[in-house]
Design a protein around this motif. Structure first.
Motif, PDB file in Angstrom:
ATOM      1  N   THR A  16       0.654  -1.205  -0.109  1.00 28.93           N
ATOM      2  CA  THR A  16      -0.168  -0.009   0.131  1.00 28.93           C
ATOM      3  C   THR A  16       0.976   1.226   0.076  1.00 28.93           C
ATOM      4  O   THR A  16       0.551   2.057  -0.779  1.00 28.93           O
ATOM      5  CB  THR A  16      -1.047   0.037   1.146  1.00 28.93           C
ATOM      6  OG1 THR A  16      -1.748  -1.089   1.085  1.00 28.93           O
ATOM      7  CG2 THR A  16      -1.829   1.311   1.334  1.00 28.93           C
ATOM      8  N   ALA A  17       1.975   1.263   0.721  1.00 29.20           N
ATOM      9  CA  ALA A  17       2.888   2.462   0.898  1.00 29.20           C
ATOM     10  C   ALA A  17       3.489   2.535  -0.512  1.00 29.20           C
ATOM     11  O   ALA A  17       3.684   3.666  -0.922  1.00 29.20           O
ATOM     12  CB  ALA A  17       3.826   2.327   1.939  1.00 29.20           C
ATOM     13  N   TYR A  20       1.094   4.086  -3.260  1.00 27.01           N
ATOM     14  CA  TYR A  20       0.926   5.605  -2.840  1.00 27.01           C
ATOM     15  C   TYR A  20       2.070   6.354  -3.210  1.00 27.01           C
ATOM     16  O   TYR A  20       1.982   7.373  -3.783  1.00 27.01           O
ATOM     17  CB  TYR A  20       0.590   5.879  -1.334  1.00 27.01           C
ATOM     18  CG  TYR A  20      -0.942   5.575  -0.829  1.00 27.01           C
ATOM     19  CD1 TYR A  20      -1.728   6.828  -1.229  1.00 27.01           C
ATOM     20  CD2 TYR A  20      -1.421   4.586  -0.584  1.00 27.01           C
ATOM     21  CE1 TYR A  20      -3.002   6.715  -0.683  1.00 27.01           C
ATOM     22  CE2 TYR A  20      -2.938   4.504  -0.466  1.00 27.01           C
ATOM     23  CZ  TYR A  20      -3.682   5.733  -0.327  1.00 27.01           C
ATOM     24  OH  TYR A  20      -4.952   5.354  -0.176  1.00 27.01           O
ATOM     25  N   ARG A  23       2.630   6.588  -7.048  1.00 31.28           N
ATOM     26  CA  ARG A  23       1.459   7.425  -7.668  1.00 31.28           C
ATOM     27  C   ARG A  23       1.870   8.756  -7.168  1.00 31.28           C
ATOM     28  O   ARG A  23       1.689   9.649  -8.422  1.00 31.28           O
ATOM     29  CB  ARG A  23       0.148   7.286  -7.029  1.00 31.28           C
ATOM     30  CG  ARG A  23      -0.333   5.807  -7.525  1.00 31.28           C
ATOM     31  CD  ARG A  23      -1.972   5.546  -7.072  1.00 31.28           C
ATOM     32  NE  ARG A  23      -2.664   6.700  -7.597  1.00 31.28           N
ATOM     33  CZ  ARG A  23      -3.849   7.227  -7.392  1.00 31.28           C
ATOM     34  NH1 ARG A  23      -4.290   6.872  -6.102  1.00 31.28           N
ATOM     35  NH2 ARG A  23      -4.425   7.914  -8.020  1.00 31.28           N
ATOM     36  N   ALA A  24       2.771   9.197  -6.361  1.00 28.86           N
ATOM     37  CA  ALA A  24       3.217  10.493  -6.112  1.00 28.86           C
ATOM     38  C   ALA A  24       4.531  10.676  -6.959  1.00 28.86           C
ATOM     39  O   ALA A  24       5.185  11.707  -6.527  1.00 28.86           O
ATOM     40  CB  ALA A  24       3.436  10.739  -4.905  1.00 28.86           C
ATOM     41  N   TYR A  71       2.564   0.855 -11.421  1.00 29.02           N
ATOM     42  CA  TYR A  71       2.902   2.228 -11.223  1.00 29.02           C
ATOM     43  C   TYR A  71       4.405   2.164 -11.057  1.00 29.02           C
ATOM     44  O   TYR A  71       5.080   3.594 -10.618  1.00 29.02           O
ATOM     45  CB  TYR A  71       2.264   2.538  -9.775  1.00 29.02           C
ATOM     46  CG  TYR A  71       0.720   3.227  -9.818  1.00 29.02           C
ATOM     47  CD1 TYR A  71       0.283   4.282 -10.439  1.00 29.02           C
ATOM     48  CD2 TYR A  71      -0.103   2.224  -9.245  1.00 29.02           C
ATOM     49  CE1 TYR A  71      -0.675   4.621 -10.662  1.00 29.02           C
ATOM     50  CE2 TYR A  71      -1.506   2.742  -9.224  1.00 29.02           C
ATOM     51  CZ  TYR A  71      -1.830   3.709 -10.162  1.00 29.02           C
ATOM     52  OH  TYR A  71      -3.071   4.082 -10.259  1.00 29.02           O
TER      53      TYR A  71
END
Length: 172
Positions: A16-17, A20, A23-24, A71
């Motif tokens: 999950t980290a 995120y 994606r950034a 990603y």
């Protein structure tokens, strides 16, 4: 390997980290131990993941990996972390795989998402029930007001959800 973020562990929290962060647009590497996907890989039935009625731990871990890879997350599989050191503004992570290959990662940030490793009780029938919806939540609680230490072992099935502070409440 130089990255902005090194994540140690590939279970739900680590991936999950990773999703995120990537994606950034943060360059991310996930360093996986000997069991990619973490404890999730030993879970036979997952029925409490939002949006998915029923799946296996293996299938869910595969979906996490696929999502993270989409990603651009880089995965380093089968490594054991040997050392983490601070060097000026960077963390130096040294990892080694099963054949002795050493890999060095230089990262601005490190997230440790190494998960849990349930202890076994050593009771009759435990091995037969392992990975069959029996979950051992073994924690040691000390009762400060008592002279003797009280140990409470909570065994639960996946369908029974107990407050994680129950042991503390019981020792009062």
């Amino acid at each position: 390997m130089n990255v902005q973020l090194a994540i140690l562990g590939s279970g739900p929290a680590g991936l999950t980290a990773a999703i995120y962060a990537s994606r950034a647009k943060i360059s991310t590497v996930v360093i996986e131990g000997p069991q990619p996907g973490g404890q999730l890989m030993t879970t036979t039935n997952v029925e409490n993941w939002p949006g998915i009625e029923k799946t296996t731990g293996f299938e869910l871990a595969q979906q996490f990996h696929k999502h993270a890879r989409s990603y651009g997350v880089t995965f380093e599989e089968g490594f054991e972390i040997k050392r983490i050191e601070q060097e000026k503004k960077y963390h130096i992570v040294q990892a080694e795989n099963v054949i002795g290959k050493t890999q060095i990662y230089k990262s601005k940030t490190v997230i440790v998402a190494s998960g849990i490793h349930p202890r076994e009780l050593g009771i009759l029938g435990e091995q037969a029930l392992k990975n069959k919806s029996l979950e051992a939540d073994i924690r040691r609680y000390d009762a400060e007001s008592l002279e003797e230490r009280i140990e409470i072992f909570l065994l639960r099935t996946q369908s029974l959800h107990l407050d994680p502070n129950l042991g503390e409440l019981l020792t009062r």
